[in-house]
Design an enzyme around this catalytic site. Structure first.
Site, PDB file in Angstrom:
ATOM      1  CG  ASP A 262      -5.061  -7.504  -5.765  1.00 19.85           C
ATOM      2  OD1 ASP A 262      -5.342  -7.175  -4.593  1.00 19.85           O
ATOM      3  OD2 ASP A 262      -5.916  -7.888  -6.592  1.00 19.85           O
TER       4      ASP A 262
ATOM      5  N   GLY B 167      -0.161   5.013  -1.134  1.00 21.71           N
ATOM      6  CA  GLY B 167      -1.162   5.804  -0.426  1.00 21.71           C
ATOM      7  C   GLY B 167      -0.574   6.966   0.357  1.00 21.71           C
ATOM      8  CD  GLN B 168      -3.041  11.233   4.179  1.00 16.36           C
ATOM      9  OE1 GLN B 168      -3.872  10.446   4.596  1.00 16.36           O
ATOM     10  NE2 GLN B 168      -2.958  12.483   4.606  1.00 16.36           N
TER      11      GLN B 168
ATOM     12  CE1 TYR C  42     -10.089   2.389   7.443  1.00 16.56           C
ATOM     13  CE2 TYR C  42     -10.783   3.912   9.150  1.00 16.56           C
ATOM     14  CZ  TYR C  42      -9.785   3.353   8.386  1.00 16.56           C
ATOM     15  OH  TYR C  42      -8.497   3.758   8.564  1.00 16.56           O
TER      16      TYR C  42
ATOM     17  CG  ASP D 294      -0.089   0.919  -4.185  1.00 17.36           C
ATOM     18  OD1 ASP D 294      -0.062   1.521  -3.098  1.00 17.36           O
ATOM     19  OD2 ASP D 294      -1.117   0.840  -4.894  1.00 17.36           O
TER      20      ASP D 294
ATOM     21  N   GLY E 210       0.848  -1.190   0.000  1.00 12.25           N
ATOM     22  CA  GLY E 210       0.000   0.000   0.000  1.00 12.25           C
ATOM     23  C   GLY E 210       0.884   1.241   0.000  1.00 12.25           C
TER      24      GLY E 210
HETATM   25  N1  SER Z   1      -8.604   9.195   8.573  1.00 14.46           N
HETATM   26  C1  SER Z   1      -9.393   8.025   8.437  1.00 14.46           C
HETATM   27  C2  SER Z   1     -10.693   8.298   7.819  1.00 14.46           C
HETATM   28  O1  SER Z   1     -11.150   9.422   7.895  1.00 14.46           O
HETATM   29  C3  SER Z   1      -9.629   7.415   9.771  1.00 14.46           C
HETATM   30  O2  SER Z   1      -8.678   6.475  10.024  1.00 14.46           O
HETATM   31  O3  SER Z   1     -11.284   7.418   7.297  1.00 14.46           O
END
Ligand code: SER
Length: 316
Positions: A52, A11-12, A142, A34, A8
């Site tokens: 993946d 990503g950020q 999540y 990634d 990953g």
């Molecule tokens: N920054 C994340 C979100 O907003 C939370 O872990 O989904």
């Protein structure tokens, strides 16, 4: 010899983590992975592999061959996107974790980092100075996936001795790589709009206090936790990390101090309900006591650094 794999990496968090790990351990020692065919310029300083995380066979054979000592598993769908694709979010956020935990159990990996989030808390959690141990009834997919993941991490540690370490990140603020699909993303978007139009319309209302952290602190926390002596890592679910708590209004005011005439507007959307279910501030005493965590960036310094560095050409 240390050999790190960051899954990953595009990503950020991943982008900045790879850059910092390569500084510390050498470019060739840190493999970025990634799902994209090619990596960004920022990751071209060292090895890159297309991976993946749901392709279990590939992940297993790659890791069995390369035998990375440390694996950072960052591939995930964030809170807002996960609400739109719940089944895929559950699969992506959980299956990759099992693959990596099992490889560690089988002896192919020595240490795992897996990120959790303030999203593990829910509306029944005390919202101010949320303790490490408290009621946890997340209401987002999540959050449910992160809480389940935390329980599995602790289980693999207790049962099989897997050295897995984790942080409950607050909202993360950075300029190198854009976030995607999170509820805390307003606190990054705002800087691009402040620079481009001197105004911003927030998708959270002005009183939505949330814990946030500047990325440099988050990366340092991550590496400090991973490099801490094993016996100091007493929590094997995930550590609270406090950061800086502020509302959109307070962030807007801090930006207005640096940029004359900056205007905030508010148009809350579905992400408001997610923000309302999360803590306003966090107690991270355990991280301070166990592995010496100390934050550096406050709101003013973070705002100055962001305004100096965001590149508005990244905004569509
Ligand atoms: N920054 C994340 C979100 O907003 C939370 O872990 O989904």
């Amino acid at each position: 010899m240390k050999k790190v794999l960051v899954i990953g990496a595009g990503g950020q968090i991943g982008t900045e983590l790879v850059i910092e790990l390569r500084k510390r351990f050498g470019n060739e020692q840190v493999i970025a992975a990634d799902v994209k065919d090619e990596c960004s310029e920022a990751l071209k300083t060292g090895p890159y592999v297309k991976m993946d995380v749901l392709d279990k066979e590939f992940v297993r054979s790659y890791i069995q061959e390369e035998k990375p000592t440390d694996v950072y598993l960052l591939a995930a769908l964030l809170s807002a996107t996960a609400e739109k694709h719940p089944e895929f979010a559950w699969r992506l956020n959980m299956e990759g974790l099992f693959t990596i935990l099992d490889l560690a159990k089988e002896g192919y990996i020595q240490k795992i980092f897996w990120p959790s989030s303030i999203a593990v808390f829910g509306p029944t959690t005390p919202r101010d100075f949320t303790p490490q141990y408290t009621v946890m009834e997340p209401t987002t997919i999540y959050g449910i996936s992160k809480l389940a993941g935390e329980r599995w991490c602790e289980y693999y540690f207790n049962k099989f001795g897997v050295d897995v370490r984790s942080i409950r990140y607050p909202g993360l603020i950075s300029y190198t790589s854009l976030p995607g699909g999170g509820t805390t993303d307003y606190a990054v978007d705002i800087f691009y709009h402040a620079k481009k139009t001197n105004s911003y319309t927030s998708f959270l209302n002005e009183e939505s206090a949330l814990p946030m952290m500047y990325m440099e602190d988050a990366i340092r926390a991550t590496i400090e936790l991973m490099e801490a002596p094993k016996e100091n890592v007493k929590i094997r679910s995930s550590y609270n990390l406090a950061g800086i708590s502020f509302t959109p209004k307070q962030l807007g005011d801090a930006i207005a101090n640096e940029k004359d005439g900056f205007k905030m507007h508010y148009a809350p959307d579905f992400r408001q309900a997610i923000a309302d279910s999360w803590p306003k501030s966090i107690d991270d005493t355990s991280a301070q006591n166990d592995w010496g965590w100390k934050m550096k960036y406050d709101l003013t310094e973070m705002v100055k650094t962001m305004l100096e560095n965001v590149d508005i050409s990244k905004l569509n």
